[in-house]
Scaffold this motif. Structure first.
Motif, mmCIF file in Angstrom:
data_model
loop_
_atom_site.group_PDB
_atom_site.id
_atom_site.type_symbol
_atom_site.label_atom_id
_atom_site.label_comp_id
_atom_site.label_asym_id
_atom_site.label_seq_id
_atom_site.Cartn_x
_atom_site.Cartn_y
_atom_site.Cartn_z
ATOM 1 N N PHE A 1 10.879 -13.585 -8.656
ATOM 2 C CA PHE A 1 10.562 -12.918 -9.857
ATOM 3 C C PHE A 1 11.295 -11.391 -9.614
ATOM 4 C CE2 PHE A 1 8.266 -9.997 -12.504
ATOM 5 C CZ PHE A 1 8.747 -10.505 -13.825
ATOM 6 N N LEU A 2 10.674 -10.642 -8.603
ATOM 7 C CA LEU A 2 10.964 -9.275 -8.261
ATOM 8 C C LEU A 2 12.607 -9.248 -8.005
ATOM 9 C CD1 LEU A 2 7.813 -8.044 -6.469
ATOM 10 C CD2 LEU A 2 8.659 -7.519 -8.812
ATOM 11 N N ASN A 3 12.946 -10.035 -7.492
ATOM 12 C CA ASN A 3 14.559 -10.017 -7.115
ATOM 13 C C ASN A 3 15.265 -10.149 -8.256
ATOM 14 O OD1 ASN A 3 14.300 -9.705 -4.347
ATOM 15 N ND2 ASN A 3 14.627 -12.170 -3.938
ATOM 16 N N ILE A 4 14.937 -10.574 -9.281
ATOM 17 C CA ILE A 4 15.756 -10.791 -10.542
ATOM 18 C C ILE A 4 15.318 -9.439 -11.428
ATOM 19 C CG2 ILE A 4 15.910 -11.866 -12.687
ATOM 20 C CD1 ILE A 4 15.249 -14.426 -11.398
ATOM 21 N N VAL A 5 14.172 -9.137 -11.742
ATOM 22 C CA VAL A 5 13.769 -8.003 -12.384
ATOM 23 C C VAL A 5 14.135 -6.534 -11.619
ATOM 24 C CG1 VAL A 5 12.271 -9.274 -13.683
ATOM 25 C CG2 VAL A 5 11.505 -7.640 -11.921
ATOM 26 N N ALA A 6 14.147 -6.399 -10.371
ATOM 27 C CA ALA A 6 14.302 -5.223 -9.605
ATOM 28 C C ALA A 6 15.564 -5.026 -8.577
ATOM 29 C CB ALA A 6 13.111 -4.966 -8.992
ATOM 30 N N GLY A 7 15.966 -6.283 -8.404
ATOM 31 C CA GLY A 7 17.288 -6.469 -7.372
ATOM 32 C C GLY A 7 16.645 -5.750 -6.053
ATOM 33 N N LYS A 8 16.929 -5.238 -5.194
ATOM 34 C CA LYS A 8 16.542 -4.926 -4.118
ATOM 35 C C LYS A 8 15.711 -3.498 -4.207
ATOM 36 C CE LYS A 8 19.151 -7.648 -0.879
ATOM 37 N NZ LYS A 8 19.991 -7.452 0.319
ATOM 38 N N ASN A 9 15.545 -2.966 -5.534
ATOM 39 C CA ASN A 9 14.969 -1.588 -5.683
ATOM 40 C C ASN A 9 13.361 -2.037 -5.738
ATOM 41 O OD1 ASN A 9 17.240 -0.242 -5.748
ATOM 42 N ND2 ASN A 9 17.393 -0.793 -8.060
ATOM 43 N N TRP A 10 12.948 -2.713 -4.818
ATOM 44 C CA TRP A 10 11.522 -2.823 -4.629
ATOM 45 C C TRP A 10 11.129 -2.879 -3.019
ATOM 46 C CZ3 TRP A 10 8.722 -7.163 -3.057
ATOM 47 C CH2 TRP A 10 9.352 -8.347 -3.049
ATOM 48 N N TYR B 1 -0.563 -6.887 7.063
ATOM 49 C CA TYR B 1 -0.260 -7.590 5.984
ATOM 50 C C TYR B 1 -1.566 -8.271 5.305
ATOM 51 C CZ TYR B 1 4.814 -7.628 6.173
ATOM 52 O OH TYR B 1 6.059 -7.135 6.082
ATOM 53 N N GLU B 2 -2.698 -7.481 5.732
ATOM 54 C CA GLU B 2 -3.909 -7.959 5.463
ATOM 55 C C GLU B 2 -4.412 -7.669 3.692
ATOM 56 O OE1 GLU B 2 -7.448 -6.493 7.465
ATOM 57 O OE2 GLU B 2 -6.301 -7.122 9.406
ATOM 58 N N ALA B 3 -3.586 -6.618 3.317
ATOM 59 C CA ALA B 3 -3.695 -6.476 1.743
ATOM 60 C C ALA B 3 -1.846 -5.843 1.599
ATOM 61 C CB ALA B 3 -4.424 -5.566 1.390
ATOM 62 N N VAL B 4 -1.231 -6.047 0.708
ATOM 63 C CA VAL B 4 0.107 -5.755 0.129
ATOM 64 C C VAL B 4 -0.057 -5.162 -1.227
ATOM 65 C CG1 VAL B 4 0.927 -7.472 1.981
ATOM 66 C CG2 VAL B 4 0.552 -8.114 -0.497
ATOM 67 N N MET B 5 0.986 -4.415 -1.409
ATOM 68 C CA MET B 5 1.140 -3.892 -2.883
ATOM 69 C C MET B 5 2.688 -3.742 -3.082
ATOM 70 S SD MET B 5 -0.514 -0.182 -4.297
ATOM 71 C CE MET B 5 0.130 0.646 -5.827
ATOM 72 N N PRO B 6 3.131 -4.421 -3.701
ATOM 73 C CA PRO B 6 4.677 -4.519 -4.024
ATOM 74 C C PRO B 6 4.998 -3.085 -5.155
ATOM 75 C CG PRO B 6 3.689 -6.131 -5.302
ATOM 76 C CD PRO B 6 2.782 -5.741 -4.314
ATOM 77 N N ILE B 7 5.831 -2.330 -4.944
ATOM 78 C CA ILE B 7 6.266 -1.276 -5.689
ATOM 79 C C ILE B 7 7.761 -1.277 -5.915
ATOM 80 C CG2 ILE B 7 4.601 0.356 -5.061
ATOM 81 C CD1 ILE B 7 6.577 1.644 -3.058
ATOM 82 N N ALA B 8 8.061 -1.036 -7.099
ATOM 83 C CA ALA B 8 9.326 -0.877 -7.574
ATOM 84 C C ALA B 8 9.607 0.596 -8.141
ATOM 85 C CB ALA B 8 9.687 -1.912 -8.696
ATOM 86 N N TRP B 9 11.244 0.935 -8.177
ATOM 87 C CA TRP B 9 11.497 2.156 -8.484
ATOM 88 C C TRP B 9 12.949 1.915 -9.439
ATOM 89 C CZ3 TRP B 9 10.671 0.834 -3.310
ATOM 90 C CH2 TRP B 9 11.968 0.386 -2.848
ATOM 91 N N SER B 10 13.187 3.252 -9.772
ATOM 92 C CA SER B 10 14.495 3.279 -10.319
ATOM 93 C C SER B 10 14.954 4.463 -9.730
ATOM 94 C CB SER B 10 14.565 3.524 -11.970
ATOM 95 O OG SER B 10 13.722 4.719 -12.172
ATOM 96 N N SER B 11 16.529 4.835 -9.595
ATOM 97 C CA SER B 11 17.091 5.911 -8.849
ATOM 98 C C SER B 11 17.830 6.788 -9.754
ATOM 99 C CB SER B 11 17.956 5.401 -7.805
ATOM 100 O OG SER B 11 17.049 4.795 -6.587
ATOM 101 N N ASN B 12 17.205 7.848 -10.059
ATOM 102 C CA ASN B 12 18.068 8.951 -10.667
ATOM 103 C C ASN B 12 18.455 10.310 -9.792
ATOM 104 O OD1 ASN B 12 17.571 7.975 -13.525
ATOM 105 N ND2 ASN B 12 15.485 7.980 -12.573
ATOM 106 N N PHE B 13 20.106 10.297 -9.910
ATOM 107 C CA PHE B 13 20.495 11.453 -8.688
ATOM 108 C C PHE B 13 19.775 11.266 -7.344
ATOM 109 C CE2 PHE B 13 20.252 12.807 -13.332
ATOM 110 C CZ PHE B 13 21.483 13.190 -13.409
ATOM 111 N N GLY B 14 19.823 9.913 -6.897
ATOM 112 C CA GLY B 14 19.345 9.773 -5.545
ATOM 113 C C GLY B 14 17.800 10.011 -5.475
ATOM 114 N N ILE B 15 17.101 10.173 -6.499
ATOM 115 C CA ILE B 15 15.669 10.437 -6.566
ATOM 116 C C ILE B 15 14.893 9.132 -7.061
ATOM 117 C CG2 ILE B 15 13.472 11.751 -7.252
ATOM 118 C CD1 ILE B 15 15.696 14.039 -7.409
ATOM 119 N N LYS B 16 14.124 8.570 -6.156
ATOM 120 C CA LYS B 16 13.334 7.166 -6.818
ATOM 121 C C LYS B 16 12.171 7.669 -7.386
ATOM 122 C CE LYS B 16 14.936 4.599 -2.727
ATOM 123 N NZ LYS B 16 14.702 3.992 -1.442
#
Length: 304
Positions: A33-42, A50-65
């Motif tokens: 799912f994340l690969n579709i909605v975020a590409g590799k921007n996550w 890996y006892e606990a994990v938290m996925p995060i996604a971002w957009s890049s604006n002028f090189g800033i995430k």
């Protein structure tokens, strides 16, 4: 204690194991799912091995995430065998300290030992359809009746021919998205999710014209109302209610139904009249000025 991993650094075997053993629902954290909605921007924040994990996604604006939720992604958050509010707080504070954040949504099962911003959604637990319908508000039960007019003029299409006409309806009537390029991002994302079997859609026509477009993200235990688009000039005001009732007849005995929430009073009222109960989940949300201030602070700290 908390470590950040870029996409290419993730051990996806360990990540999948963490999700499969988690006590929280992880429908929106799936790699496919994340690969579709975020590409590799996550990427991931991880606790220990890996006892606990938290996925995060971002957009890049002028090189800033800038951290934000991808299109059609309702909730992410922390996934672990046992939900530990103190560990969750460590993730929460790490995220706020190290990133500029526009909007991030934790999942409803994440608890915190401090007060957090909250957003609400509405849920109908799975049950026998007739029992669910009994809990509809009296006006909603009246709205969803298949009158002679509906039987004659309404048409439900589960197998949609995604031609230009359907796309035009989507782009012209989708609300909450102002710019056409972003509307097309959502449309293309829906198409990709359908192609991979992660999303189901149907339309409701009235007298031959599309009046409603419904897109459901298919989770393991819950179906999510990802897109619910109605004509700006409805020819029959009951059609939105009938569309949701139609979906509930198909799914509610097998899966719960999440309306994916809204802070708009009229939408909240619409959900509640189906007997849906509100629930809350934690979020981090910042205005543009706060984001700019955080970016300046992060750049200054990095260059010291």
């Amino acid at each position: 204690m908390i470590k950040r991993l870029k996409y290419d650094e993730i051990d996806f075997v360990k990540y999948q194991k963490s999700l499969s053993e988690a006590c929280q629902l992880s429908d929106f954290a799936r790699k496919d799912f994340l690969n579709i909605v975020a590409g590799k921007n996550w990427g991931l924040l991880i606790y220990k091995d890996y006892e606990a994990v938290m996925p995060i996604a971002w957009s890049s604006n002028f090189g800033i995430k800038i951290i934000q939720m991808p299109a059609l992604c309702h909730q992410l958050g922390i996934f672990s065998k046992v939900d530990d509010p103190e560990v969750n707080l460590s993730f929460f504070e790490f995220l706020k300290k190290n990133f500029a954040i526009s909007f991030y949504a934790f999942n409803k099962d994440n608890g915190f030992p401090v007060d957090t911003q909250k957003k609400k959604s509405y849920l109908l637990p799975k049950n026998n359809y007739e029992d669910v319908k009994k809990k509809y508000h009296i006006h909603r039960r009246r709205n969803v009746r298949h009158t002679e007019d509906i039987q004659t003029n309404a048409e439900f299409n589960n197998k949609i021919d995604f031609n230009t006409h359907v796309e035009d309806f989507f782009l012209q009537n989708v609300r909450g998205i102002d710019k056409m390029p972003l509307k097309k991002v959502y449309w293309n994302t829906v198409m990709k999710l359908i192609e991979t079997g992660l999303m189901e859609t149907f339309t409701v026509k009235y007298k031959g014209n599309i009046q409603s477009f419904v897109a459901m993200y298919c989770g393991e235990e819950t179906d999510y109302l990802s897109m619910f688009i109605n004509s700006s000039q409805l020819e029959n005001k009951n059609l939105p209610s009938i569309a949701i009732d139609y979906q509930l007849q198909k799914c509610i005995e097998e899966k719960s139904f999440d309306f994916m929430g809204s802070n708009v009073p009229s939408v909240a009222s619409f959900n509640e009249r189906f007997g849906a109960k509100e629930y809350f989940f934690s979020i981090i949300s910042h205005q543009k000025l706060n984001i700019i201030s955080k970016i300046i602070k992060l750049v200054f700290t990095k260059n010291r």
